[in-house]
Design a protein around this motif. Sequence first.
Motif, short mmCIF file in Angstrom:
data_model
loop_
_atom_site.label_atom_id
_atom_site.label_comp_id
_atom_site.label_asym_id
_atom_site.label_seq_id
_atom_site.Cartn_x
_atom_site.Cartn_y
_atom_site.Cartn_z
N LYS A 1 0.85 -1.20 0.00
CA LYS A 1 0.00 0.00 0.00
C LYS A 1 0.88 1.25 0.00
N ILE A 2 1.62 1.39 -1.09
CA ILE A 2 2.56 2.50 -1.23
C ILE A 2 1.88 3.68 -1.91
N LEU A 3 2.55 4.81 -1.92
CA LEU A 3 1.97 6.01 -2.53
C LEU A 3 1.81 5.85 -4.03
N THR A 4 0.73 6.43 -4.54
CA THR A 4 0.56 6.52 -5.99
C THR A 4 1.44 7.66 -6.50
N GLU A 5 1.49 7.83 -7.78
CA GLU A 5 2.25 8.95 -8.34
C GLU A 5 1.69 10.27 -7.83
N LEU A 6 0.36 10.37 -7.78
CA LEU A 6 -0.26 11.57 -7.25
C LEU A 6 0.07 11.74 -5.77
N GLY A 7 0.08 10.65 -5.03
CA GLY A 7 0.42 10.70 -3.61
C GLY A 7 1.81 11.24 -3.36
N ARG A 8 2.75 10.85 -4.22
CA ARG A 8 4.13 11.36 -4.09
C ARG A 8 4.18 12.85 -4.40
N ARG A 9 3.40 13.29 -5.36
CA ARG A 9 3.34 14.72 -5.68
C ARG A 9 2.70 15.50 -4.54
N GLN A 10 1.69 14.91 -3.91
CA GLN A 10 1.05 15.57 -2.76
C GLN A 10 2.05 15.75 -1.62
N ALA A 11 2.82 14.70 -1.34
CA ALA A 11 3.82 14.78 -0.27
C ALA A 11 4.88 15.83 -0.60
N GLU A 12 5.28 15.87 -1.84
CA GLU A 12 6.27 16.85 -2.27
C GLU A 12 5.73 18.27 -2.12
N CYS A 13 4.48 18.45 -2.47
CA CYS A 13 3.83 19.77 -2.35
C CYS A 13 3.76 20.20 -0.88
N THR A 14 3.40 19.26 -0.01
CA THR A 14 3.32 19.56 1.42
C THR A 14 4.70 19.90 1.98
N GLY A 15 5.71 19.13 1.56
CA GLY A 15 7.07 19.40 2.03
C GLY A 15 7.57 20.77 1.62
N SER B 1 12.37 20.99 14.76
CA SER B 1 13.24 20.27 15.69
C SER B 1 13.07 18.76 15.60
N ASP B 2 11.89 18.32 15.16
CA ASP B 2 11.61 16.88 15.13
C ASP B 2 10.69 16.53 13.96
N LEU B 3 10.89 15.32 13.46
CA LEU B 3 10.01 14.74 12.46
C LEU B 3 9.67 13.34 12.94
N VAL B 4 8.40 13.11 13.30
CA VAL B 4 7.96 11.81 13.80
C VAL B 4 7.06 11.19 12.75
N ILE B 5 7.35 9.94 12.38
CA ILE B 5 6.67 9.30 11.25
C ILE B 5 6.13 7.93 11.65
N SER B 6 4.92 7.65 11.25
CA SER B 6 4.35 6.31 11.42
C SER B 6 5.15 5.33 10.57
N THR B 7 5.28 4.09 11.05
CA THR B 7 6.06 3.09 10.33
C THR B 7 5.30 2.45 9.17
N MET B 8 4.02 2.75 9.00
CA MET B 8 3.28 2.18 7.87
C MET B 8 3.84 2.75 6.57
N ALA B 9 3.83 1.94 5.52
CA ALA B 9 4.53 2.27 4.27
C ALA B 9 4.11 3.63 3.70
N ARG B 10 2.83 3.90 3.63
CA ARG B 10 2.36 5.15 3.00
C ARG B 10 2.78 6.38 3.80
N ALA B 11 2.82 6.27 5.13
CA ALA B 11 3.24 7.39 5.97
C ALA B 11 4.76 7.53 5.93
N SER B 12 5.46 6.41 5.97
CA SER B 12 6.92 6.44 5.94
C SER B 12 7.42 7.08 4.65
N GLU B 13 6.79 6.71 3.53
CA GLU B 13 7.20 7.28 2.24
C GLU B 13 6.88 8.77 2.19
N THR B 14 5.72 9.15 2.71
CA THR B 14 5.35 10.57 2.76
C THR B 14 6.36 11.36 3.59
#
Length: 269
Positions: A91-105, A116-129
């Motif tokens: 359940k990885i990011l779609t191409e659009l999902g990667r663009r959304q993450a890039e836009c947010t970043g 100071s901190d970046l905390v990320i869920s270990t689930m694949a879609r959150a980790s990739e985001t």
Amino acid sequence: AVVSTQSTGGRKMKRTAFACSVVGAAYLLTSKASCKSKAWDFNWDFRQPSSLVKPNSSDEELQKVKSTSRRTYYLIRHGQYELEGAKDNEKILTELGRRQAECTGKYLAKLGVRYSDLVISTMARASETGEIILSQLKESDGEVLTEKFEVEKTDMLREGHPIHAVPYSKFKPDSWEFTDGARIEAAFRKYFQRAHYSQKEESHEIIVCHANVIRYLICRASQNPPEGWLRMSLANGSITEIGIDPNGKVFISGIGDKGHMPADMVTFT
């Protein structure tokens, strides 16, 4: 009561009576008699000075453990992902999902603050985001990361069913609430609290996780009934900003904010 009449003046009186009834109803809805509110608990995180020292401590000792800085959190929902995957790693990011993450970043990099901190869920879609957001922060022209910047990946923020929702929506077994609820509540208690008294400057922290988790955290932080978590909807890559003042007050702005994305990139999957 409104009395009907055939005359022009009578119709005017009817409209006036109706307007008065609307105003009256609005008053009843907002009056103390019909609108009971709970007082704000300033010690919700048990970080009030009196909770950090022994009983009967002096004012000087209380002042030493008094928070003086603000903490600001940016809760990010992961980008759009492949719904057909059987396992989490599918359940990885779609191409659009990667663009959304890039836009947010890119948007976070332009806010003019240092994280100071970046905390990320270990689930694949959150980790990739989270990784995509981190790359955008590092590629930023300005210095947006503090010298002590840390990245943490945690199972505590994995997606789940936090608590029985009201209004009721049955889409997970009750056993999920029993296990997921305790984990997500533990995540709230670990990550959400006013700044430690040793912190001298305002901090900005990013948390990348999931819609159910974020909605529950919003309810808990705002001291609203946590059972109301399902009354909100969050877009992929959206941002929710929560600030905690030194005195324990909490301010929430831009719940599920997606204004940094073009309209054709907005999804809710």
